[in-house]
Design an enzyme around this catalytic site. Structure first.
Site, short mmCIF file in Angstrom:
data_model
loop_
_atom_site.label_atom_id
_atom_site.label_comp_id
_atom_site.label_asym_id
_atom_site.label_seq_id
_atom_site.Cartn_x
_atom_site.Cartn_y
_atom_site.Cartn_z
N HIS A 132 0.82 -1.21 0.00
CA HIS A 132 0.00 0.00 0.00
C HIS A 132 0.86 1.26 0.00
O HIS A 132 1.90 1.33 0.67
CB HIS A 132 -0.96 -0.01 1.19
CG HIS A 132 -2.13 -0.92 0.96
ND1 HIS A 132 -2.88 -1.45 1.99
CD2 HIS A 132 -2.70 -1.39 -0.20
CE1 HIS A 132 -3.85 -2.22 1.48
NE2 HIS A 132 -3.75 -2.20 0.17
N ASP A 169 0.82 4.26 1.25
CA ASP A 169 1.22 5.04 2.43
C ASP A 169 2.37 4.37 3.17
O ASP A 169 2.88 4.92 4.16
CB ASP A 169 0.04 5.29 3.37
CG ASP A 169 -0.64 4.03 3.86
OD1 ASP A 169 -0.73 3.06 3.08
OD2 ASP A 169 -1.10 4.01 5.02
N HIS A 177 -4.27 -8.65 6.34
CA HIS A 177 -4.66 -7.35 5.80
C HIS A 177 -5.26 -7.59 4.42
O HIS A 177 -5.35 -8.72 3.94
CB HIS A 177 -3.43 -6.43 5.74
CG HIS A 177 -3.74 -4.99 5.49
ND1 HIS A 177 -4.74 -4.31 6.15
CD2 HIS A 177 -3.19 -4.08 4.63
CE1 HIS A 177 -4.77 -3.07 5.73
NE2 HIS A 177 -3.84 -2.90 4.80
#
Length: 317
Positions: free
Chosen positions: A64, A66, A140
């Site tokens: 991801h 970020d 996740h």
């Protein structure tokens, strides 16, 4: 070891918090390690004494943005800073493929080698004398991982009274024995093992990526003195958001940390909705209601030090 938080916000940066990045230093030398590299991480590094020339490895927890969008810029800046020694990129394969494509398409030529370590193939991702870094699988929306960092130091002390008893005067022979060498004296061999005490000190920290199920770290936390883990939401907020984002609440994390009796817990990766006085107080209250150890809420540029006795001290930014 010393942990410097370079970003503590979830998803997007805010006025006072950047997205994920965590610098890890040890007493073993100048080398340091970066866990995650969200956009803007290199700006945060510039606000610390850290040098990109001493960066030994970048450890990305998952794909991801970020957690990895700052990677190409940081590595490019390291090259422009005349870095020449190789660097390890410990990351999922998609992160490596994305970085390689970015390097090719933006004409990025680095004056040093970047060696990829694929998390899917290796459990022990970094190993050198005194330092082990292992990856542990999390839960996740995409494959995500935690890093278990173990630092081991040895202190060798001479048995001075025993040496004086055999009549060996202080000097080079004492240093040789302390360094593990046997010494000849008065026709006899003095064995180093008989005249030294070795004390091994170990510090262990578990540094998690995004994770909806803290219990996935049960094995990793055995013997650990510190857990750093996301607490994106309070439990009330998580109940409203639902299971889709696959993140942890402060309550879920606190209950797990208490169950494995890890003595120190640092919460990070906070949703923007909690980044105010009331929201942070709610996160801490929820944590303390379910965890009896030492709990901390990380801020950008906070520095935490973990000693071999398991004590954590913090210097606030």
């Amino acid at each position: 070891m010393k942990l410097t938080f370079l970003g503590t916000s979830s998803g997007t940066p805010t006025r006072h918090r950047n997205v994920s990045g965590l610098a890890v230093q040890t007493v073993l030398g100048a080398d340091w390690f970066l866990v995650d590299c969200g956009e803007g991480t290199q700006h945060r590094v510039l606000q610390t004494p850290l040098s990109l020339n001493d960066l030994a490895a970048v450890c990305i927890t998952h794909v991801h943005g970020d957690h990895c969008y700052g990677l190409p810029g940081l590595l490019a800046s390291a090259g422009m800073g005349k870095r020449t020694k190789p660097l390890k990129l410990i990351a999922p394969l998609p992160v490596w493929e994305w970085f390689e494509a970015t390097r090719r398409l933006t004409d990025l030529h680095l004056p040093y080698e970047v060696e990829h370590v694929d998390l899917e193939n290796e459990a022990l991702v970094y190993d050198m004398p005194g330092l082990r870094i292992e990856r542990h699988v999390l839960r996740h929306r995409v494959p995500s991982h935690a890093y278990r960092v173990q630092v081991e130091t040895r202190r060798v002390r001479l048995k001075a009274e025993a040496l004086r008893a055999v009549g060996l005067p202080p000097g080079p022979a004492w240093r040789a024995l302390q360094n593990g060498e046997d010494v000849s004296f008065n026709g006899e061999t003095l064995h180093s093992a008989d005249f030294v005490d070795t004390q091994v000190d170990t510090a262990v920290a578990v540094l998690g990526g995004d994770n909806a199920e803290p219990a996935m770290l049960h094995e990793a936390c055995q013997g650990a003195q510190l857990l750093v883990h996301e607490a994106t939401f309070t439990q009330d907020a998580l109940d409203k958001v639902g299971p889709g984002p696959m993140h942890s609440s402060a309550r879920l994390l606190a209950e797990f940390a208490q169950s494995v009796e890890v003595p120190n817990l640092i919460l990070t990766h906070f949703s923007a909705r909690h980044q105010n006085g009331e929201g942070m107080a709610a996160l801490m209250a929820e944590t303390q209601a379910h965890y009896r150890g030492h709990a901390f809420l990380a801020n950008d540029l906070d520095v935490y030090e973990l000693d071999s006795a398991g004590k954590v001290t913090v210097t606030r930014a």
